[in-house]
Design an enzyme around this catalytic site. Structure first.
Site, PDB file in Angstrom:
ATOM      1  N   SER A   1       0.793  -1.229   0.000  1.00 59.96           N
ATOM      2  CA  SER A   1       0.000   0.000   0.000  1.00 59.96           C
ATOM      3  C   SER A   1       0.825   1.278   0.000  1.00 59.96           C
ATOM      4  O   SER A   1       0.389   2.279  -0.549  1.00 59.96           O
ATOM      5  CB  SER A   1      -0.953   0.006   1.189  1.00 59.96           C
ATOM      6  OG  SER A   1      -0.233  -0.019   2.406  1.00 59.96           O
TER       7      SER A   1
ATOM      8  N   HIS B   1      -4.854  -3.448  -2.891  1.00 53.98           N
ATOM      9  CA  HIS B   1      -4.466  -2.505  -3.945  1.00 53.98           C
ATOM     10  C   HIS B   1      -4.318  -3.183  -5.306  1.00 53.98           C
ATOM     11  O   HIS B   1      -3.673  -2.651  -6.205  1.00 53.98           O
ATOM     12  CB  HIS B   1      -3.184  -1.784  -3.547  1.00 53.98           C
ATOM     13  CG  HIS B   1      -3.384  -0.942  -2.327  1.00 53.98           C
ATOM     14  ND1 HIS B   1      -3.870   0.341  -2.374  1.00 53.98           N
ATOM     15  CD2 HIS B   1      -3.218  -1.244  -1.011  1.00 53.98           C
ATOM     16  CE1 HIS B   1      -3.978   0.809  -1.138  1.00 53.98           C
ATOM     17  NE2 HIS B   1      -3.597  -0.129  -0.295  1.00 53.98           N
TER      18      HIS B   1
ATOM     19  N   LYS C   1     -11.413   0.542  -2.511  1.00 54.79           N
ATOM     20  CA  LYS C   1     -10.314   1.121  -3.280  1.00 54.79           C
ATOM     21  C   LYS C   1     -10.693   1.115  -4.763  1.00 54.79           C
ATOM     22  O   LYS C   1     -11.546   1.889  -5.134  1.00 54.79           O
ATOM     23  CB  LYS C   1      -9.030   0.400  -2.914  1.00 54.79           C
ATOM     24  CG  LYS C   1      -8.641   0.878  -1.498  1.00 54.79           C
ATOM     25  CD  LYS C   1      -7.617   0.126  -0.758  1.00 54.79           C
ATOM     26  CE  LYS C   1      -7.421   0.828   0.587  1.00 54.79           C
ATOM     27  NZ  LYS C   1      -6.841  -0.019   1.623  1.00 54.79           N
TER      28      LYS C   1
HETATM   29  C1  LIG Z   1      -6.811   0.014   3.061  1.00 56.21           C
HETATM   30  C2  LIG Z   1      -6.242  -1.292   3.411  1.00 56.21           C
HETATM   31  C3  LIG Z   1      -6.900  -2.140   4.298  1.00 56.21           C
HETATM   32  C4  LIG Z   1      -8.096  -1.715   5.086  1.00 56.21           C
HETATM   33  O1  LIG Z   1      -9.222  -1.596   4.315  1.00 56.21           O
HETATM   34  P1  LIG Z   1     -10.384  -0.607   4.785  1.00 56.21           P
HETATM   35  O2  LIG Z   1     -11.554  -1.029   3.993  1.00 56.21           O
HETATM   36  O3  LIG Z   1      -9.903   0.763   4.469  1.00 56.21           O
HETATM   37  O4  LIG Z   1     -10.560  -0.819   6.256  1.00 56.21           O
HETATM   38  C5  LIG Z   1      -6.388  -3.404   4.466  1.00 56.21           C
HETATM   39  N1  LIG Z   1      -5.266  -3.805   3.848  1.00 56.21           N
HETATM   40  C6  LIG Z   1      -4.567  -2.981   3.041  1.00 56.21           C
HETATM   41  C7  LIG Z   1      -3.321  -3.449   2.392  1.00 56.21           C
HETATM   42  C8  LIG Z   1      -5.032  -1.694   2.803  1.00 56.21           C
HETATM   43  O5  LIG Z   1      -4.347  -0.869   2.021  1.00 56.21           O
END
Ligand SMILES: *Cc1c(COP(=O)(O)O)cnc(C)c1O
Length: 418
Positions: free
Chosen positions: A206, A234, A265
């Site tokens: 990330s 991602h 995302k």
């Molecule tokens: C954003 C993210 C999460 C958490 O997801 P949310 O829906 O924002 O709680 C988990 N793992 C990774 C690698 C992330 O980038």
């Protein structure tokens, strides 16, 4: 009360003194490449809305329809008040999209990690994490009570040495023979069940945008009989023939016990998911505490995520994906250094010092460009960075504008002359 507040002011001062103070920036516009922040219009390279779906008419319409049919709220947890149709439709779409037997959605990616790892592991198990996994996986590992080992980022030799150590240790442990008891909140493993080793990594990291060597990691976990969980937060919607993620791109989807992703995302909605086998999903429904003890996500979120999956699978989705990679390639072509074989929409510029990273972000904002300065505890101390994220909604002119603004900074950003 006064001394309570005084202590917290003191703590905040200390955070500020280290260049680590965070503040919320109010945005008075929908997500997109142009945000209006405190009256200032900013060209934004900050969001994880990689395909530009968060405010897309198709996804919005799906959310609105779900509100009209199912209302705003979900009423209770799904095991309490009945499980609303939009959640089932989402999970059916997810399972089909991922090419697996079943899927389960959670209210967030964070809740997905905490619930899943907590359900699968207990005190005598071992969890082996890549050094750079997301905070939710670290927290999940701690909460599970399992023994935690960390391997150097993407370092297969280090992973193998941790796996060897774990196998020796698991073999030493006799299976428990006592009858199941509830101690605190943790259920002791039924008698005769062996202890397990779980490896967890992200596919695209990330804050660094680099890719895990998933084929080799699969090879190692199979050699040592461990389980593997891959967080595709991602990568979902972006990689592979069916856009399932990096595991599909690298041809190892079928060798990963637990595939995780987020719906907030590239899918532009909100929530998280686990996809895998039917027994995995049935087990999580019974044991994942963040699923059992939490009100279901609102119907609009589930419907939006489902519409996003269908969008990603469509020809229009493929066009979006092509424009994302076109913009990323345009940007990369200006950079002298990075030549990763796997493109990523996340491009970090390591500044190092926290205060300098904040200063660099402020200078970009003076030029109406928003790139977040990412600092501890999101990344290690002394590893502060500007994290550029590019989306399909950016135009070639946006990329040029970003380039020009970055060139004015003197932190070692060296664009190649086009
Ligand atoms: C954003 C993210 C999460 C958490 O997801 P949310 O829906 O924002 O709680 C988990 N793992 C990774 C690698 C992330 O980038």
């Amino acid at each position: 009360m006064r001394s309570f507040d005084a202590e917290l002011w003191q703590r905040l001062d200390a955070i500020c003194g280290q260049g680590l103070l965070r503040e919320l920036r109010r945005v008075d516009s929908p997500q997109g490449t142009r945000l209006r922040v405190g009256g200032q219009p900013l060209l934004t390279f900050a969001s994880n809305d990689y395909l530009g779906l968060a405010n897309d008419p198709v996804i919005r319409e799906a959310a609105i329809k779900a509100v009209e049919k199912f209302g705003a709220g979900a009423g209770a947890a799904r095991l309490i008040c009945g499980s609303l149709a939009p959640h089932h439709e989402l999970e059916e779409a997810l399972a089909r999209f991922k090419g697996v037997e079943a899927a389960l959605s959670f209210s967030s990616g964070y809740a997905t990690a905490v619930g899943t790892i907590g359900a699968l592991l207990a005190k005598d198990d071992i969890i082996i994490l890549d050094k750079l996994v997301h905070a939710c996986i670290v927290d999940a590992a701690r909460l599970s009570g399992a023994k935690i080992r960390v391997f150097a980022h993407n370092d297969l030799d280090d992973l193998e040495s941790k796996l060897k150590w774990a196998n020796g240790r698991v073999a030493l442990h006799e299976p428990q023979t006592s009858t199941p008891t509830i101690s605190g909140t943790r259920v002791t493993r039924p008698s005769g069940q062996k202890n397990n080793v779980l490896v967890v990594t992200e596919s695209i990291f990330s804050m660094d945008g680099d890719a895990a060597p998933l084929r080799e990691i699969v090879g190692l976990k199979e050699k040592y009989g461990a389980w593997l969980m891959v967080d595709e937060a991602h990568a979902t919607g972006l990689y592979g023939k069916h856009r399932r993620g990096l595991a599909e791109e690298l041809g190892v989807s079928d060798n990963i016990e637990i595939q995780m992703g987020t719906l907030g995302k590239a899918l532009g909605a909100s929530g998280g998911y686990i996809s895998g086998s039917r027994p995995l999903i049935d087990f999580l429904v019974n044991r994942a505490r963040s699923f059992i003890f939490s009100t279901a996500p609102v119907p609009a979120a589930a419907a939006a995520a489902r519409a996003a999956i269908e969008f990603v699978e469509s020809a229009q989705g493929e066009l979006r994906r092509q424009s994302l990679w076109a913009r990323v390639s345009e940007f990369q072509s200006h950079l002298t250094s990075r030549q990763s074989p796997i493109l990523s929409a996340i491009i970090p510029f390591i500044v190092g010092d926290e205060a300098r990273a904040v200063e660099a972000a402020a200078r970009l904002r003076d030029r109406n460009i928003f790139v977040p300065a990412v600092r501890y505890p999101t990344v290690a101390r002394g590893q502060a960075r500007l994290r550029v994220s590019i989306t399909a909604a950016h135009t070639p002119e946006d990329i040029t504008g970003l380039m020009r603004a970055l060139e004015t900074l003197d932190f070692g950003f060296k664009p190649s002359t086009p």
